[in-house]
Scaffold this active site. Structure first.
Site, PDB file in Angstrom:
ATOM      1  N   GLY A 271       0.827  -1.194   0.000  1.00  0.00           N
ATOM      2  CA  GLY A 271       0.000   0.000   0.000  1.00  0.00           C
ATOM      3  C   GLY A 271       0.864   1.247   0.000  1.00  0.00           C
ATOM      4  O   GLY A 271       2.073   1.196   0.245  1.00  0.00           O
ATOM      5  N   CYS A 272       0.231   2.381  -0.285  1.00  0.00           N
ATOM      6  CA  CYS A 272       0.986   3.633  -0.381  1.00  0.00           C
ATOM      7  C   CYS A 272       1.522   4.064   0.985  1.00  0.00           C
ATOM      8  O   CYS A 272       2.712   4.317   1.135  1.00  0.00           O
ATOM      9  CB  CYS A 272       0.115   4.720  -1.015  1.00  0.00           C
ATOM     10  SG  CYS A 272      -1.544   4.869  -0.314  1.00  0.00           S
ATOM     11  N   TYR A 273       0.637   4.121   1.997  1.00  0.00           N
ATOM     12  CA  TYR A 273       1.125   4.476   3.333  1.00  0.00           C
ATOM     13  C   TYR A 273       2.176   3.472   3.818  1.00  0.00           C
ATOM     14  O   TYR A 273       3.232   3.870   4.314  1.00  0.00           O
ATOM     15  CB  TYR A 273      -0.032   4.517   4.338  1.00  0.00           C
ATOM     16  CG  TYR A 273      -0.928   5.733   4.264  1.00  0.00           C
ATOM     17  CD1 TYR A 273      -0.409   7.012   4.416  1.00  0.00           C
ATOM     18  CD2 TYR A 273      -2.299   5.602   4.090  1.00  0.00           C
ATOM     19  CE1 TYR A 273      -1.243   8.130   4.388  1.00  0.00           C
ATOM     20  CE2 TYR A 273      -3.137   6.714   4.063  1.00  0.00           C
ATOM     21  CZ  TYR A 273      -2.608   7.977   4.212  1.00  0.00           C
ATOM     22  OH  TYR A 273      -3.420   9.076   4.197  1.00  0.00           O
TER      23      TYR A 273
ATOM     24  N   THR B 266       4.274   1.694   2.216  1.00  0.00           N
ATOM     25  CA  THR B 266       5.564   1.922   1.552  1.00  0.00           C
ATOM     26  C   THR B 266       6.326   3.057   2.224  1.00  0.00           C
ATOM     27  O   THR B 266       7.507   2.936   2.561  1.00  0.00           O
ATOM     28  CB  THR B 266       5.339   2.256   0.068  1.00  0.00           C
ATOM     29  OG1 THR B 266       4.752   1.117  -0.583  1.00  0.00           O
ATOM     30  CG2 THR B 266       6.648   2.607  -0.631  1.00  0.00           C
ATOM     31  N   SER B 267       5.632   4.175   2.431  1.00  0.00           N
ATOM     32  CA  SER B 267       6.334   5.339   2.999  1.00  0.00           C
ATOM     33  C   SER B 267       6.779   5.070   4.429  1.00  0.00           C
ATOM     34  O   SER B 267       7.859   5.492   4.843  1.00  0.00           O
ATOM     35  CB  SER B 267       5.439   6.585   2.931  1.00  0.00           C
ATOM     36  OG  SER B 267       4.370   6.488   3.849  1.00  0.00           O
TER      37      SER B 267
END
Lengths: 343, 343, 343, 343
Positions: A148-150, A152-153
């Site tokens: 997911g995007c969150y 990953t960060s």
């Protein structure tokens, strides 16, 4: 030339895959499906693609997809888990951008996604597609679950500290903020410009679906149980995630800047900024890049990591393309050389 | 104390009426209807109103509305025209913010709004509620049709020139731009922040529904047939309309600055800026005010008028409240003393 | 491999040239100058370029620039006109992104730019670098004057109509709107986010510096004297220009859609949208592309053309790179294959 | 009618004071100073004020200010500390919106503000103007130091928890985000729309000037030494601060919703949202209001508080006006009844 299929090409991760693949020298999109838009030219829906693709959306069809070397799922959750077994059986490899195969525990998945998993037998074989953590397993994977995007960060930001045992994994904190494109191309009042622009808010504070994925990943990295308080916020911008991460240092003497630079020395898409420079989301807009900074405010015992990505690129379609390049032995940067759009 | 009813209080013109009425010393909202949100507290839907209203949405009910001195319709078109006859019959006066009674010609209305008018017998009696043009008729009106947002900005800008016969009414041009709130609080993909922010576009260039209303109004003002090329654009902001107006001068010698200042000398909510100052939408944000500038570029024969309003205030709810004040003999500024939010 | 010098690399057109050139297969930046930032690494100022350039800003130096095959001026006006003669004398070719050589009449230039021209002898030899109008002359030009951003959008929109004599050139109207990056990377209160965001305004209505350039270009195209009322507006976005153009038709029977499609059939960077589709600035964001639509509202006698570009790409640095490709016989699309960033 | 002077009326806190005071029934601005704009009408600089003030900026003059009952300093730091002693000596009371009198320890102030304090003898007598903490002392104060914008949002959020001893004050965390207006009306490249819009970043992570003020306030409230990791971020909006606060619970059994509602039961400008509702900055835009929510994610031992204000109102000019009302025994809401501008 790899033959690429995309299931669900009408969302933002779909059009972003098409934007990136347009400059990929070794892959060509041959099938593009959408139930809602079947029969419509893709450049009619997305005029930025005019002149690049002579493609029309088709109904999802297993036979057509079986002819592809690789099939991307750019669909909402609950779609891929029903179609992937059939596609894998034909020998095509699958890269799923949705959440269906990210969490190894089927019960945990059900708790957060509100459905019974349709192909739990694949959960163990699915490879979590964070190249900076899992590159070797991805090479031979038949099914890659893109992070997911969150997650990953957050994972890229905490990874050096947890892998080196430098912080306590039991009380991590992430205050993250995402552009609205993370919510997808869906008609919802909350995401209207009149509602979401010129404002800022936290949401899903009690528990966001990315929480179990983040904790699974951080636990893997740390080698001990990780717990995090994760608060996502909605930014009045289209693209970009910034995660501001807080951890309690176990060891105050370490040179954290060196730890980060060393850890990511070989990672082509993770960029540790020089000491004193802080990242901003605009610098990575449109680029497959995570930029990181690490700071210990006032030289106390709390470390702050700042991590920015473009949620649609390194947080989704770019990372998926990076996975494809790794899986098929291509240049890892193919299709991923876009420069951040600044200003 | 006037008793006020609002039909359709869940849209942007509804919440804006409530914001303005909260500071009105002579009127109180007693009925607030919404089919979709009946039973819900208004400050649950609009938390900016917490502490100001102890009101719950109810199903529209003619008897309850009959007890109001005045009923505002803050509904999409096609609603008021079905309910207004019954309400007028009870003696309540009506202020309609929708398009239902703006166009006197029922056939023309049908052409543009795609339906047969349900109460065409009221079209002639309805008073077009542009106070700067129609104040006297509004005093005794039982039914006021509030002008649309674009028509308000265009008519106020051209009015002095047309009323004085200074420009040719046959080939007028308006290039207007509106914030997204003009599209209402409706879930549409086109109005998502991810679609409409960070961009600018024209729309409905072949013909926008406000065109016949604008031409009717300009023709009334000019006393001869007016035709206009009207191009609306979508701005990536929430509130604000700017209309940039072009006309061919019949008389190049007139002191247009003086013409405008004189024409609007008594208008409390139209502000002709000093010569050389140009308006911007942010200066009137949240305020019931039209700011105007008139320029003749290069001293040629084309005049440019710049007209800005807040589409939700002078372009809708503020103008409606101004109408109420005029109809009931109240101070015209009651509830309308908000100052533009700058910055 | 062409050797490229850039004078004034710290502004937005400079960093944009660097972004585009990073993907150019036949050119490499060897000299990058800035008086203010001499000694600083370019990727320290612009972190989106990290990993792409190992370059440091230097003081402008004629000898170093003489070693370049081509020198771009990405400077404010009044700089190039002082340095260009010396550079041309060394045999390097020059592409000037500033206004110094756009207007052939030195007196007219002085009137609008408030200075005496330092090298008026070059004005006649300088080639106006609008490829869709002047491609042949550009091939052999030693000095190309890149068109301004507004002039590019306006000229490309009116060109088919004027070249075919379909509209009256004496009373043209352009209502244009630009993102704030057009004002450059300069500390000015008016361009602060707190001042320019969430608002819209016209400016320089009495006369904008691009007016004489636009009229010169339209006159050349039309073959008869063209006059235009040009009203620029400031959009609360970073990139993008939309020009909404109005002309009076001389011939109402022409198939304007076919005229446009035919006129630009061979232009790789001008895209006439299908009938009924209107452009938006976001579709060309980051791309060297002009998208056009032509409409005759209500089938009257006024034609409307909508023209969008990214002001930093087709309106500046992309067009400059296109000029370089043409001048040196390279693939016209080299370095210019970026896809618009949507969403 | 109170006579009000404003020193430094050209910044955002100055124009905001004027906006709010325009609706104050018991106070009138009589002196408005600005070195840079002396001689200019205030509504020429701020056209939203046209029709409300017949005032011209004057050079700061102690005698003119001495005639005021109260003098507001809406100046950068380092100005008030030089002028306030003289003004207090005349008997006028002073409300300082700058940082000059916020920190009681003159050495600590010097460390963070890079100057020697010019009137350290006033530091002890200055009353920190957070009404929810210090109302009683403010009643008789001659000099009130208005809290900073970030400190207001952070202190109001943590106050109930610290005052009741429910969290550990030694390791607090605040992840805050502010609109750009917090940086003032100053020409700086970093705050241009082209730089700050469409992006998000942290800044001053090593140490922000508001850190010592926040820690002083939280220590006062807690009655024991408080330490906080404070990370400010820049939002691409004009107005609004959200602080996302994290604390480790000492007592997991407490009903935190009830604690908050009870604590702020009498505070007219602090609004504890119902359980389950989360605040957003737009809801308080233009209003003197702090909205709060308290959540314990996953029922673990970390509590999250969300706190939003408009940085120019409750974070600056509104709070200053609230201080004036308290100091002079006026209705605390006078001039402060603006409703949040939603949408």
């Amino acid at each position: 030339m790899l033959s690429v299929g995309i299931v669900g090409g009408t969302g933002y991760t779909g059009v972003e895959l098409l934007r990136l693949l347009a400059s990929h020298e070794g892959a060509a999109v041959t099938v593009l499906t959408s139930r809602a838009e079947a029969g419509r030219r893709v450049d009619d829906l997305f005029p930025n693609l005019r002149g690049l693709y002579d493609l029309t959306f088709t109904e999802p069809d297993a036979r057509a997809l079986a002819a592809c070397d690789v099939v991307f799922f750019a669909t909402p959750h609950n779609v891929a888990m029903n179609m992937v077994p059939e596609i894998l059986a034909t020998g095509s490899r699958v890269i799923d951008l949705s959440a269906d195969y990210r969490i190894r525990d089927a019960d945990l998945w059900s708790t957060w996604y509100g459905a019974t998993h349709a192909s739990p037998e694949l959960l163990e074989a699915a490879v979590y597609g964070l190249p900076e953590y899992n590159r070797e397993k991805m090479v031979t994977a038949q099914l890659v679950a893109c992070p997911g995007c969150y997650p990953t960060s957050v994972q890229l930001g905490f990874m050096p500290l947890l892998a080196k045992g430098l912080i306590d994994p039991s009380h991590l904190i992430a205050s993250s903020a995402s552009g609205v494109s993370g919510a997808g191309r869906q008609a919802k009042i909350d995401n209207l410009l009149s509602e979401a622009s010129d404002s800022f808010k936290a949401y899903s504070v009690k528990g966001h679906r990315h929480l179990p994925e983040i904790e699974q990943g951080l636990t893997d990295i740390a080698g001990e149980r990780a717990q995090i308080t994760f608060v996502p916020h909605l930014l009045p911008i289209v693209r970009g995630i910034q995660s501001t991460l807080f951890g309690r240092l176990r060891d105050r003497g370490a040179d954290l800047q060196a730890v980060f630079e060393d850890y990511y020395g070989d990672a082509p898409f993770v960029d540790v900024l020089p000491a004193g420079v802080l990242p901003q989301t605009r610098t990575v807009k449109g680029a497959n890049r995570c930029q990181l900074a690490v700071v210990v405010p006032q030289d106390r015992d709390t470390v702050v990591v700042l991590s920015v990505i473009d949620n649609l690129v390194k947080g989704a379609s770019g990372q998926a393309l990076q996975a494809m390049n790794i899986m098929f032995g291509l240049d890892e940067s193919a299709g991923l050389r876009q420069v951040g759009l600044l200003p």
